[in-house]
Design an enzyme around this catalytic site. Structure first.
Site, PDB file in Angstrom:
ATOM      1  N   ASP A  10      48.465  35.028  35.949  1.00  0.00           N
ATOM      2  CA  ASP A  10      47.117  35.567  36.080  1.00  0.00           C
ATOM      3  C   ASP A  10      47.225  37.071  36.345  1.00  0.00           C
ATOM      4  O   ASP A  10      48.324  37.609  36.551  1.00  0.00           O
ATOM      5  CB  ASP A  10      46.413  34.847  37.234  1.00  0.00           C
ATOM      6  N   ALA A  12      44.287  39.643  38.261  1.00  0.00           N
ATOM      7  CA  ALA A  12      43.762  40.061  39.570  1.00  0.00           C
ATOM      8  C   ALA A  12      44.158  39.061  40.654  1.00  0.00           C
ATOM      9  O   ALA A  12      43.892  37.867  40.551  1.00  0.00           O
ATOM     10  CB  ALA A  12      42.245  40.201  39.516  1.00  0.00           C
ATOM     11  N   ALA A  44      30.670  35.436  46.076  1.00  0.00           N
ATOM     12  CA  ALA A  44      31.204  35.952  44.814  1.00  0.00           C
ATOM     13  C   ALA A  44      32.588  35.393  44.523  1.00  0.00           C
ATOM     14  O   ALA A  44      32.984  35.271  43.358  1.00  0.00           O
ATOM     15  CB  ALA A  44      31.242  37.475  44.851  1.00  0.00           C
ATOM     16  N   MET A  48      35.893  32.094  41.412  1.00  0.00           N
ATOM     17  CA  MET A  48      36.897  33.012  40.870  1.00  0.00           C
ATOM     18  C   MET A  48      37.919  32.273  40.020  1.00  0.00           C
ATOM     19  O   MET A  48      38.382  31.191  40.362  1.00  0.00           O
ATOM     20  CB  MET A  48      37.600  33.753  42.005  1.00  0.00           C
ATOM     21  N   LYS A  52      33.965  35.303  32.995  1.00  0.00           N
ATOM     22  CA  LYS A  52      32.969  36.005  33.789  1.00  0.00           C
ATOM     23  C   LYS A  52      31.532  35.523  33.535  1.00  0.00           C
ATOM     24  O   LYS A  52      30.719  35.486  34.457  1.00  0.00           O
ATOM     25  CB  LYS A  52      33.088  37.517  33.565  1.00  0.00           C
ATOM     26  N   HIS A  55      31.401  32.447  35.409  1.00  0.00           N
ATOM     27  CA  HIS A  55      31.413  32.777  36.841  1.00  0.00           C
ATOM     28  C   HIS A  55      29.987  33.055  37.327  1.00  0.00           C
ATOM     29  O   HIS A  55      29.566  32.565  38.377  1.00  0.00           O
ATOM     30  CB  HIS A  55      32.308  34.000  37.059  1.00  0.00           C
ATOM     31  N   ARG A 160      39.223  28.835  31.480  1.00  0.00           N
ATOM     32  CA  ARG A 160      39.629  27.940  32.552  1.00  0.00           C
ATOM     33  C   ARG A 160      38.458  27.086  33.040  1.00  0.00           C
ATOM     34  O   ARG A 160      37.327  27.529  32.988  1.00  0.00           O
ATOM     35  CB  ARG A 160      40.163  28.772  33.734  1.00  0.00           C
ATOM     36  N   ASP A 186      46.189  32.594  41.591  1.00  0.00           N
ATOM     37  CA  ASP A 186      45.729  32.647  42.987  1.00  0.00           C
ATOM     38  C   ASP A 186      44.424  31.898  43.202  1.00  0.00           C
ATOM     39  O   ASP A 186      43.921  31.869  44.324  1.00  0.00           O
ATOM     40  CB  ASP A 186      45.547  34.112  43.417  1.00  0.00           C
TER      41      ASP A 186
END
Length: 269
Positions: A10, A12, A44, A48, A52, A55, A160, A186
């Site tokens: 990944d 970020a 927010a 994650m 986006k 999201h 994902r 993460d």
């Protein structure tokens, strides 16, 4: 195929942007700027790892955000609202992502060590291609450059937690078996992505979204608080299906040794 041939990383919170702050802050700004809805950093962070647009959709479905939306507009968020927020999100993210391109401590050395073992470095992200086209060269200028990268909107089947971005890396890197790959992430959707792709999944409990602190905040935290947050992050990542959870990417070579030993015995993810 009795050893690891590729790792799929990944971005970020895994290789750059300790604490995964670039996307979260922009979501807060976009919600406020477009609809004058104030969401928190904790909110927010909840979805994650997703693409986006997805999201934003998931944020709108959070009960507390849905309540705010209904109070202001008399209805729940719809696809037009998501489009409007996404349209605001994109230029902000493109402009600011280069400020979060510094490799996390230990990443550059770890990548070099993996390459010495003839391990290929793939990568994928919840960021769309327009953002990645800014982030990738910015990270390369500071020492981190994977062999391949895939953006969330490169995949027509969706991002994902589906396996598609990870599998596209397998194809483009020319890896013969998915069980010879490790997916490192993460966030929960990224762990699920690796499992759905048939790979070994490794979670990061310290550097990313689930821990959720800047490098500076982490340096000043008392040890007991660090351990509490790490354990909470690890529990969440293990619950998502992680085979291993480590602090940061710097710990990955030890995990690969363990996986190689298991592969040599005929074990599979």
């Amino acid at each position: 195929m009795n050893r690891i041939h590729a790792v799929i990383l990944d971005w970020a919170g895994t290789t750059v942007d300790f604490g995964s702050f670039a996307p979260t802050q922009i979501f807060i700004e976009a919600f406020k700027g477009v609809f004058d809805i104030e969401i928190t950093l904790a909110q927010a962070r909840v979805p994650m790892g997703l693409g986006k647009w997805q999201h934003i959709e998931a944020l709108g479905k959070l009960p507390e955000v849905d309540t705010l939306w209904k109070a202001k507009f008399g209805r729940s968020m719809n696809s037009d609202d998501i489009d409007a927020i996404y349209a605001a999100f994109m230029p902000l993210q493109i402009a600011k992502v280069v400020d979060f391109a510094v490799p996390i401590d230990g990443v550059v050395d770890t990548i070099a060590a993996l390459r010495q073992q003839k391990i290929k470095i793939g990568s994928c992200s919840g960021y769309p291609r327009a953002v990645m086209e800014k982030l990738v060269p910015a990270a390369a200028a500071q020492g981190y450059q994977p062999d391949n990268w895939v953006a969330s909107d490169d995949i027509s089947a969706g991002a994902r937690p589906g396996p598609w971005m990870a599998l596209k890396n397998v194809i483009e890197l020319g890896i013969g078996s998915v069980f010879a790959c490790v997916k490192v992430d993460d966030a929960v959707p990224g762990i699920e992505e690796g499992r759905n792709a048939g790979m070994w999944s490794v979670g990061l409990a310290l550097s990313g979204n689930e821990f959720g602190k800047t490098w500076e905040e982490y340096q000043e935290m008392p040890k007991h608080e660090i351990e509490t947050l790490k354990q909470r992050a690890a529990d969440k990542l293990y619950a998502a299906g992680a085979h291993y959870v480590i602090d940061t990417l710097a710990d990955l070579p030890i995990v690969i040794e363990s996986i190689n030993a298991r592969l040599a015995k005929g074990e599979r993810p």
